[in-house]
Write a protein that holds these residues in place. Structure first.
Motif, PDB file in Angstrom:
ATOM      1  N   ASN A 193       0.829  -1.203   0.000  1.00 46.54           N
ATOM      2  CA  ASN A 193       0.000   0.000   0.000  1.00 46.54           C
ATOM      3  C   ASN A 193       0.866   1.256   0.000  1.00 46.54           C
ATOM      4  N   ALA A 194       1.963   1.233   0.761  1.00 41.31           N
ATOM      5  CA  ALA A 194       2.874   2.384   0.763  1.00 41.31           C
ATOM      6  C   ALA A 194       3.536   2.559  -0.594  1.00 41.31           C
ATOM      7  N   ALA A 195       3.843   1.458  -1.278  1.00 38.26           N
ATOM      8  CA  ALA A 195       4.455   1.566  -2.606  1.00 38.26           C
ATOM      9  C   ALA A 195       3.530   2.295  -3.565  1.00 38.26           C
ATOM     10  N   ARG A 196       2.223   2.034  -3.470  1.00 41.27           N
ATOM     11  CA  ARG A 196       1.287   2.765  -4.330  1.00 41.27           C
ATOM     12  C   ARG A 196       1.278   4.249  -3.972  1.00 41.27           C
ATOM     13  N   CYS A 197       1.293   4.547  -2.667  1.00 42.70           N
ATOM     14  CA  CYS A 197       1.267   5.948  -2.242  1.00 42.70           C
ATOM     15  C   CYS A 197       2.525   6.690  -2.672  1.00 42.70           C
ATOM     16  N   ILE A 198       3.680   6.099  -2.441  1.00 42.27           N
ATOM     17  CA  ILE A 198       4.932   6.754  -2.830  1.00 42.27           C
ATOM     18  C   ILE A 198       5.033   6.833  -4.343  1.00 42.27           C
ATOM     19  N   GLY A 199       4.572   5.798  -5.030  1.00 39.97           N
ATOM     20  CA  GLY A 199       4.543   5.851  -6.478  1.00 39.97           C
ATOM     21  C   GLY A 199       3.697   7.006  -6.988  1.00 39.97           C
ATOM     22  N   ALA A 200       2.522   7.206  -6.376  1.00 39.62           N
ATOM     23  CA  ALA A 200       1.650   8.312  -6.785  1.00 39.62           C
ATOM     24  C   ALA A 200       2.325   9.655  -6.554  1.00 39.62           C
ATOM     25  N   LEU A 201       3.001   9.818  -5.399  1.00 34.42           N
ATOM     26  CA  LEU A 201       3.698  11.064  -5.107  1.00 34.42           C
ATOM     27  C   LEU A 201       4.804  11.337  -6.121  1.00 34.42           C
ATOM     28  N   LEU A 202       5.603  10.325  -6.410  1.00 29.28           N
ATOM     29  CA  LEU A 202       6.734  10.505  -7.325  1.00 29.28           C
ATOM     30  C   LEU A 202       6.256  10.778  -8.745  1.00 29.28           C
ATOM     31  N   MET A 203       5.179  10.115  -9.157  1.00 27.42           N
ATOM     32  CA  MET A 203       4.671  10.364 -10.509  1.00 27.42           C
ATOM     33  C   MET A 203       4.097  11.769 -10.626  1.00 27.42           C
ATOM     34  N   ARG A 204       3.424  12.229  -9.577  1.00 29.78           N
ATOM     35  CA  ARG A 204       2.912  13.600  -9.575  1.00 29.78           C
ATOM     36  C   ARG A 204       4.071  14.602  -9.618  1.00 29.78           C
ATOM     37  N   GLU A 205       5.136  14.283  -8.922  1.00 29.86           N
ATOM     38  CA  GLU A 205       6.299  15.165  -8.835  1.00 29.86           C
ATOM     39  C   GLU A 205       7.067  15.225 -10.147  1.00 29.86           C
ATOM     40  N   THR A 206       7.221  14.080 -10.811  1.00 27.68           N
ATOM     41  CA  THR A 206       8.042  14.003 -12.014  1.00 27.68           C
ATOM     42  C   THR A 206       7.246  14.211 -13.304  1.00 27.68           C
ATOM     43  N   GLY A 207       5.925  14.023 -13.237  1.00 25.79           N
ATOM     44  CA  GLY A 207       5.118  14.078 -14.441  1.00 25.79           C
ATOM     45  C   GLY A 207       5.179  12.816 -15.274  1.00 25.79           C
ATOM     46  N   HIS A 208       5.854  11.783 -14.782  1.00 30.49           N
ATOM     47  CA  HIS A 208       5.955  10.513 -15.502  1.00 30.49           C
ATOM     48  C   HIS A 208       4.779   9.606 -15.136  1.00 30.49           C
ATOM     49  N   ASP A 209       4.501   8.609 -15.990  1.00 35.22           N
ATOM     50  CA  ASP A 209       3.414   7.684 -15.689  1.00 35.22           C
ATOM     51  C   ASP A 209       3.919   6.373 -15.093  1.00 35.22           C
ATOM     52  N   SER A 210       5.233   6.310 -14.811  1.00 35.11           N
ATOM     53  CA  SER A 210       5.793   5.167 -14.089  1.00 35.11           C
ATOM     54  C   SER A 210       7.052   5.612 -13.364  1.00 35.11           C
ATOM     55  N   VAL A 211       7.318   4.983 -12.223  1.00 36.07           N
ATOM     56  CA  VAL A 211       8.514   5.281 -11.434  1.00 36.07           C
ATOM     57  C   VAL A 211       9.036   3.993 -10.822  1.00 36.07           C
ATOM     58  N   SER A 212      10.310   3.994 -10.467  1.00 39.80           N
ATOM     59  CA  SER A 212      10.920   2.852  -9.790  1.00 39.80           C
ATOM     60  C   SER A 212      11.185   3.212  -8.339  1.00 39.80           C
ATOM     61  N   ILE A 213      11.024   2.222  -7.461  1.00 37.97           N
ATOM     62  CA  ILE A 213      11.173   2.424  -6.021  1.00 37.97           C
ATOM     63  C   ILE A 213      12.067   1.324  -5.471  1.00 37.97           C
ATOM     64  N   ASP A 214      13.094   1.719  -4.783  1.00 40.08           N
ATOM     65  CA  ASP A 214      14.053   0.817  -4.144  1.00 40.08           C
ATOM     66  C   ASP A 214      13.608   0.600  -2.693  1.00 40.08           C
ATOM     67  N   THR A 215      13.572  -0.666  -2.229  1.00 36.75           N
ATOM     68  CA  THR A 215      13.229  -0.972  -0.836  1.00 36.75           C
ATOM     69  C   THR A 215      14.154  -2.060  -0.314  1.00 36.75           C
ATOM     70  N   LEU A 216      14.138  -2.272   0.980  1.00 39.28           N
ATOM     71  CA  LEU A 216      14.902  -3.377   1.555  1.00 39.28           C
ATOM     72  C   LEU A 216      14.405  -4.725   1.042  1.00 39.28           C
ATOM     73  N   GLY A 217      13.123  -4.785   0.645  1.00 42.46           N
ATOM     74  CA  GLY A 217      12.545  -6.032   0.154  1.00 42.46           C
ATOM     75  C   GLY A 217      12.715  -6.248  -1.334  1.00 42.46           C
ATOM     76  N   GLY A 218      13.289  -5.280  -2.036  1.00 42.13           N
ATOM     77  CA  GLY A 218      13.504  -5.444  -3.469  1.00 42.13           C
ATOM     78  C   GLY A 218      13.087  -4.225  -4.255  1.00 42.13           C
ATOM     79  N   TRP A 219      13.359  -4.274  -5.541  1.00 41.89           N
ATOM     80  CA  TRP A 219      13.082  -3.175  -6.464  1.00 41.89           C
ATOM     81  C   TRP A 219      11.654  -3.287  -6.965  1.00 41.89           C
ATOM     82  N   LEU A 220      10.896  -2.167  -6.960  1.00 45.35           N
ATOM     83  CA  LEU A 220       9.506  -2.155  -7.375  1.00 45.35           C
ATOM     84  C   LEU A 220       9.312  -1.135  -8.496  1.00 45.35           C
ATOM     85  N   GLU A 221       8.281  -1.353  -9.303  1.00 46.81           N
ATOM     86  CA  GLU A 221       7.893  -0.364 -10.300  1.00 46.81           C
ATOM     87  C   GLU A 221       6.418  -0.056 -10.131  1.00 46.81           C
ATOM     88  N   ALA A 222       6.093   1.231 -10.088  1.00 42.68           N
ATOM     89  CA  ALA A 222       4.704   1.671  -9.963  1.00 42.68           C
ATOM     90  C   ALA A 222       4.289   2.381 -11.240  1.00 42.68           C
TER      91      ALA A 222
END
Length: 295
Positions: free
Chosen positions: A91-120
């Motif tokens: 759920n946090a990955a979706r929230c952070i993904g939404a924030l980063l996409m709003r910030e960058t204007g992109h429709d996808s972003v990558s997120i690094d976590t201790l549990g692995g690399w994610l794409e939103a």
């Protein structure tokens, strides 16, 4: 894909300046989001517990710190309300993904976590889809204290038995029951979480298969307790159900806070789709931390 290295973390201080925050939630699983990309926000476990206190602080299930990453758009650090650090949070990955996409204007972003690399990725009606990676089923990857078949564990507690186990960036055990609402979750959840079989503690799901495309699930989250939704828990539930032949590899998981669409695709990756909501923004004054001196 290799998992990117985590950013360093140096706990033991509290900010001497006003600390901006964003309050967000995914289906009621709520977060305080702090931005440490330009200036570190080192908070120790006591400070995190104070901030997470729903009477004395802001209150949250998890505190999310956005940090710089040289392998992704940002690193997402996750702490539970009890101050413990965990590897992943859907759920946090979706929230952070939404924030980063709003910030960058992109429709996808990558997120690094201790549990692995994610794409939103952004989707229809403001929903966010996150590639949660490949589930792991080996007993050592969960991890369990001893070798065991993770499709159906030789384990029982309070009359609930034969759960499945899966790691989707963090560890989960999934019990299949006739009525998820009838489970005394507040009573047995913490006991299963801390059972010696699970050396790193565990997230606990109780799932009721309504039909092959719909599952009702409730969750006790490691370090947070009962939450209204758990994205990784929904992913784990779908994977555990599909392995047992109880559900298709794509299904709606109905949580206390609402539904998530989960797909365990042919490429062995799990995709989670659902909403991400910003509730409000504010600042934490330096005087807030004085309570730690009298705690």
């Amino acid at each position: 894909m290799d998992t990117p290295a985590a950013a360093p973390y140096n706990p033991g201080m509290v900010p001497a300046r006003p600390l901006p925050f964003i309050k967000m939630h995914g289906l009621g699983n709520d977060f305080v989001v702090l931005d440490a990309r330009e200036q570190p926000v080192p908070l120790d476990a006591a400070a995190i517990r104070l901030l997470g206190d729903r009477r004395r602080g802001i209150g949250f299930d998890q505190m999310i710190t956005i940090e710089p990453s040289d392998k992704a758009d940002a690193f997402m650090r996750i702490h539970n309300a009890d101050g413990s650090e965990v590897e992943s949070c859907g759920n946090a990955a979706r929230c952070i993904g939404a924030l980063l996409m709003r910030e960058t204007g992109h429709d996808s972003v990558s997120i690094d976590t201790l549990g692995g690399w994610l794409e939103a990725k952004s989707g229809a009606e403001g929903r966010i889809t996150v590639d949660m990676g490949e589930p792991r089923f080996d007993w050592q990857a969960i991890p369990l204290a001893r070798a065991m078949d993770t499709v159906t564990l030789d384990y029982a507690h309070a009359g609930y038995d034969r759960p499945g186990a899966v790691n989707v960036g963090n560890p989960h055990v999934v019990f299949f029951v006739a009525d998820a609402l009838a489970v005394p979750l507040a009573e047995i959840g913490p006991k299963i979480e801390c059972d010696p079989l699970f050396p790193q503690r565990i997230n606990v799901e109780f799932a009721q298969v309504v039909d092959r495309s719909h599952i009702r699930m409730r969750v006790w989250e490691r370090g947070a307790g009962i939450t209204r939704a758990c994205g990784t828990g929904a992913c784990a539930t779908l994977a555990a159900a599909a392995r047992r032949g109880l559900a298709e590899r794509k299904a709606e998981i109905m949580l206390d806070g609402g539904p998530l669409l989960i797909e365990w695709a042919a490429n062995n990756r799990i995709y989670m789709t659902g909403p991400a909501t910003e509730a409000f923004r504010g600042e934490i004054p330096p005087s807030f931390w004085a309570a730690l001196e009298t705690a």
